[in-house]
Design a protein around this motif. Structure first.
Motif, PDB file in Angstrom:
ATOM      1  N   TYR B 194       0.758  -1.209  -0.101  1.00  0.00           N
ATOM      2  CA  TYR B 194      -0.076   0.049   0.191  1.00  0.00           C
ATOM      3  C   TYR B 194       0.983   1.220  -0.010  1.00  0.00           C
ATOM      4  CZ  TYR B 194      -4.531  -2.243   1.362  1.00  0.00           C
ATOM      5  OH  TYR B 194      -5.645  -2.872   1.296  1.00  0.00           O
ATOM      6  N   TYR B 296      -4.805   3.527  -5.358  1.00  0.00           N
ATOM      7  CA  TYR B 296      -3.779   2.424  -5.594  1.00  0.00           C
ATOM      8  C   TYR B 296      -4.492   0.964  -5.181  1.00  0.00           C
ATOM      9  CZ  TYR B 296      -0.006  -0.824  -4.799  1.00  0.00           C
ATOM     10  OH  TYR B 296       0.683  -2.215  -4.594  1.00  0.00           O
ATOM     11  N   GLN B 297      -5.349   1.480  -3.758  1.00  0.00           N
ATOM     12  CA  GLN B 297      -6.109   0.133  -3.319  1.00  0.00           C
ATOM     13  C   GLN B 297      -7.103  -0.408  -4.240  1.00  0.00           C
ATOM     14  OE1 GLN B 297      -7.175   0.176   0.855  1.00  0.00           O
ATOM     15  NE2 GLN B 297      -5.569   1.379   1.491  1.00  0.00           N
ATOM     16  N   MET B 356     -11.744  -3.115   1.385  1.00  0.00           N
ATOM     17  CA  MET B 356     -11.349  -1.577   1.885  1.00  0.00           C
ATOM     18  C   MET B 356     -12.751  -0.955   2.840  1.00  0.00           C
ATOM     19  SD  MET B 356     -10.461  -0.733  -2.117  1.00  0.00           S
ATOM     20  CE  MET B 356     -10.332   1.193  -1.687  1.00  0.00           C
ATOM     21  N   THR B 359     -11.773   2.090   5.104  1.00  0.00           N
ATOM     22  CA  THR B 359     -11.137   3.276   4.099  1.00  0.00           C
ATOM     23  C   THR B 359     -12.115   4.337   4.234  1.00  0.00           C
ATOM     24  OG1 THR B 359     -11.802   2.588   2.248  1.00  0.00           O
ATOM     25  CG2 THR B 359      -9.521   1.805   2.796  1.00  0.00           C
TER      26      THR B 359
END
Lengths: 211, 672
Positions: B194, B296-297, B356, B359
């Motif tokens: 990450y 990116y994730q 995710m 997040t």
């Protein structure tokens, strides 16, 4: 891989011949050939690459709100000319493919030469185009994604132009017959993909920032 | 569709009319005389002119691999490359396993000083990276490379030279990252790397660059093999193998190949952006210049979730093959099984955001991904029920392969249940990044992949080597692995609920996690011992195991119609398929095709759906160029870690080797 010494060489099942393929053709055009499916497979993988890169572009647009950040939109004239030339190249490309299926060597040579010249010209134009982007990859995220998109497409362009030139040379040698016609058709299909990937790219990179 | 098929009283399935097995279409367009339609050279020997030992020996010469190092590096035989692929993937499995054992030793007691934080970070990164990229993706493809042409009744995989190239690229990429690790430049940012941790600011040095380039290597190889698999399945099936006669294992590999083609470009995009941020100063993930770390994730998990199914779906193929053979009946619910695999393939792309949940996503998005995460349990459940029904209605024979499948049922279903818990956002938020998640995905991945894989090794080992593995050691192996696995990973559910985070190199005694961790480490020792038993079994059986013969399990698919190990040509004549389990339908006499060349490498190309013979294309001769191209690619990729100009100057040798690869050589390649 050699047979184990303890194994009978042949299988034990008795063969009952029910079919003879002696007279089958030794290659076929279009989707009959195995290579066509391979090209399509790579187009699918690379196409997903383009789609994801477009997705990343709009993700950055969404995150930032202001677009193209602090930069000036790229020059539109060269790229529009480039796009027009790309679209125009589809015609000789189609003819190269068509005559490859008819195994007409003279016409295949003619259109391959035209495609090689067009490809080289497009590569030259691409260099100019990149110079007129008005941004650099390390300027900001907008510059980064634009360079990534153009770089990715230029990689495809270079690959197919080199391939076309090699194939053109090949068709002028003693190898220029038989299943090489098949390769001409496949090269033409790949070029269609390169052009098809460019159209949304042109809209996104050149037209979208001006909306 | 699911009639019981007792192998001993089956009626011979009728061979279709020859007109239904051939398209009979000429290659030339109307009015065009194509070279492809020219009558075959009468001087060329064809397999309707020779028979028996002579045919076998001549074909073996035509399709063989030359001796010596150049011959070995030039081979395009899918069995040789497949064997190398499988062995290499297993070596990476062992390396990944050893790094896990090292971590377990460190965690066995609180405040242990065995391994420092820096090495520990590298260890868990290498463990995850190796298991996911160097073992998980390649192992399914490796089995496909070896088995698919045999199961489909053809003589080589499509694009055999590309196959050789892919293997070398994979090998060099994997070797590169392990050499980097041994030189203390192993990546230390987790298997997903990450940002911003992996970005230029927080990870200076070359560690992450090696990780990002390892991705490029393995994904190039992975996508290339996936394309080969798709083309082999679509175009190289034996005549008569319609879509509903394709073995379930082949369906699994086909669906898997499609997932690979659509998922792997995402991680390549992510790793290319990462390495550009690090090396040439782009700002994809730099919020100060308009970039975003979560991008990116998203890219990573758009790959990362299908990756779970890339690991799992080939295993469903192994399970189907083993369950059918050892139940002594055709699969119950062939069509639901195939449709479930395809549905799983599609759904796997709709789940990535569940990685995710913490997040800070919009709530509606989280709910959508919760629903889709629960939805995927449906096709997986259908598969499990079909297998159970097959076993229930059959006469199961409990040999080692089936034992491992039983272990799979138990462990994978347990992992699936904790997965349904994690699909719920509130629970996920609570146990995120704890050992609970570690327990969950090891139940899913080891249960869903490694147990079926071990079963598959016991099942196909006789085909690979011509010898049986020891049943006695096999049973020891299974029970040690099954008990060891549960002792290792079950307690992690509890340590996780007690709050122990993942990826910490030690913990304080007051936390009260010591005993459970010690139990896990003891379990890991047992799991390790089970692999030692396995290795001994493989090595001893390969040398001294009982001879297997062509079909030791009395199985029904085509790979068992040929000798063990198969000769270079796979089959002396290409079979004609009339049934889903051809060898159960034709127990004494195999219907076959004649008329292929004995002197040149010819394969039958069939139509994609009906499986009618359409063309006899030539298959590539051995060549050293794929190996040289892989070296040039490797130099380019590794060079680019140190200077972006490597792409430019490395491009030239790569292009030259590709030209050498594709330029036709001699009459054989030109005319064939």
């Amino acid at each position: 891989m050699t047979a184990s010494p303890h194994q009978p060489l042949s299988t034990r099942l008795h063969h009952n011949v029910v079919l003879n393929v002696r007279r089958l053709p030794s290659y076929g055009h279009g989707s009959r050939s195995s290579q066509w499916w391979g090209i399509m497979g790579f187009c699918a993988a690379e196409g997903i690459g383009f789609v994801l890169a477009f997705g990343a572009y709009f993700y950055l647009v969404f995150i930032n709100g202001v677009w193209p950040l602090s930069s000036k939109p790229p020059d539109i004239y060269t790229s529009t000319f480039h796009t027009a030339l790309m679209l125009a190249s589809l015609w000789p490309n189609y003819l190269a493919r068509k005559y490859s299926e008819r195994e007409d060597l003279l016409k295949v040579r003619r259109y391959l030469v035209i495609m090689s010249v067009l490809g080289a010209a497009l590569l030259g134009l691409r260099v100019v185009e990149i110079a007129l982007l008005h941004t650099k990859w390390d300027h900001n995220a907008y510059g980064s994604i634009v360079w990534l998109l153009l770089g990715f497409h230029t990689l495809h362009l270079v690959t197919d132009v080199v391939n076309t030139i090699v194939l053109t040379v090949l068709m002028f040698t003693r190898h220029g017959h038989g299943r090489r016609f098949n390769n001409v058709g496949q090269n033409a299909d790949y070029w269609t993909f390169v052009v098809a990937a460019w159209i949304p790219l042109y809209v996104i990179v050149y037209l979208f920032p001006r909306w | 569709m699911t009639q019981t098929l007792a192998p001993h009283d089956v009626a011979l399935d009728a061979v279709p009319e020859p007109t239904r097995l051939l398209t009979g279409q000429p290659a030339g367009m109307p009015g065009v005389q194509s070279e492809a339609d020219a009558p075959p050279d009468p001087r060329e020997l064809r397999d309707d002119q020779v028979d028996g030992q002579e045919l076998t020996a001549r074909l073996a010469r035509t399709w063989g691999t030359r001796k010596g190092i150049i011959g070995a590096l030039s081979t395009v035989d899918h069995k040789i490359i497949g064997r190398r692929y499988i062995i290499t993937a297993f070596i990476f499995l062992f390396l990944g396993g050893l790094s896990a054992v090292a971590m377990r030793m460190q965690l066995a007691r609180p405040e242990s000083g065995l391994i420092g934080p820096d090495l520990y970070n590298q260890l868990f990164t290498m463990h995850g990276t190796t298991m996911m990229f160097l073992f998980g993706v390649p192992i399914g493809e490796a089995f496909a490379v070896f088995l698919l042409p045999l199961m489909l009744g053809t003589r080589n995989i499509a694009f055999a030279r590309l196959n050789a190239y892919s293997y070398y690229v994979y090998l060099f990429g994997g070797a590169m990252i392990w050499f980097a690790f041994m030189l203390n430049i192993g990546p230390d940012v987790g298997w997903f790397a990450y940002v911003p941790l992996s970005g230029p600011e927080f990870s200076p040095g070359k560690r992450v660059d090696f990780w990002a380039q390892m991705i490029t290597f393995t994904e190039v190889a992975g996508i290339a093999v996936a394309v080969q698999i798709v083309v082999t399945v679509f175009k190289m099936r034996a005549p008569g193998m319609t879509l509903d006669r394709i073995p379930l294992f082949v369906w699994a590999e086909l669906v898997n190949a499609f997932i690979i083609i659509f998922a792997l470009p995402a991680v390549v995009t992510a790793s290319v952006m990462l390495i550009m941020d690090r090396l040439v100063g782009t700002h994809f993930f730099n919020p100060a210049e308009g970039g975003d770390a979560l991008l990116y994730q998203h890219l990573f998990w758009f790959f990362g979730h299908p990756e779970v199914y890339i690991i799992f779906i080939p295993a469903t193929g192994w399970v189907s093959a083993i369950v059918v053979t050892f139940s002594r009946r055709q699969a119950f619910g062939y069509i639901p099984l195939v449709l479930s695999m395809i549905a799983t393939g599609f759904l796997s792309f709709g789940l990535w955001v569940h990685h995710m949940f913490t997040t800070g996503l919009p709530q509606l998005g989280a709910s959508f991904f919760t629903a889709s995460s629960m939805l995927i349990a449906i096709p997986n459940g259908i598969q499990i029920f079909c297998w159970i029904a097959t076993l229930w209605d059959g006469r199961p024979v409990f040999r080692t392969p089936l034992l491992f499948v039983m272990g799979f049922f138990f462990i994978f279903v347990a992992g699936g249940l904790s997965g349904i818990m994690l699909a719920s956002v509130p629970i996920d938020a609570q146990v995120h990044d704890t050992m609970f998640v570690v327990a969950h995905f090891h139940y899913v991945l080891i249960g869903g992949n490694v147990f079926p894989l071990l079963g598959a090794v016991y099942y196909w080992f006789p085909k690979f080597t011509g010898r049986m593995m020891s049943e006695r050691l096999g049973k020891w192996h299974f029970w040690l692995a099954f008990i060891g696995f549960n002792i290792t990973f079950f307690p992690m559910h509890i340590t996780g609920l007690m709050g122990m985070p993942r990826r910490v190199y030690t913990y304080l005694p007051e936390m009260g996690w010591g005993n459970l961790n010690l139990i896990s480490t003891l379990g890991a020792t047992m799991l390790f011992a089970s692999f030692v038993v396995f290795l001994v079994n493989v090595v001893v059986s390969a040398r001294r195991g009982a001879l297997a013969g062509p079909n030791p399990w009395d199985a029904g698919t085509l790979e068992w119609a040929t000798s063990s190990p198969p000769l270079p040509q796979n089959f002396d004549r290409i079979p004609v398929v009339t049934n889903r389990e051809p060898l159960w339908a034709h127990r004494n006499t195999l219907p076959v095709v004649a008329g292929l060349s004995v002197e040149n490498r010819e394969v039958i190309i069939s139509t994609a759906t009906a499986g009618r013979a359409d063309l006899k294309e030539s298959s590539p001769e051995p060549s050293i160029w794929p190996f040289l191209a892989a070296i040039a690619t490797t130099v380019t990729f590794i060079g680019s870690i140190f200077t972006p100009w490597a792409i430019v100057w490395g491009g030239l040798p790569t292009t030259i080797t590709l030209l050498g690869w594709f330029w036709p050589k001699g009459v054989k390649e030109d005319e064939a």
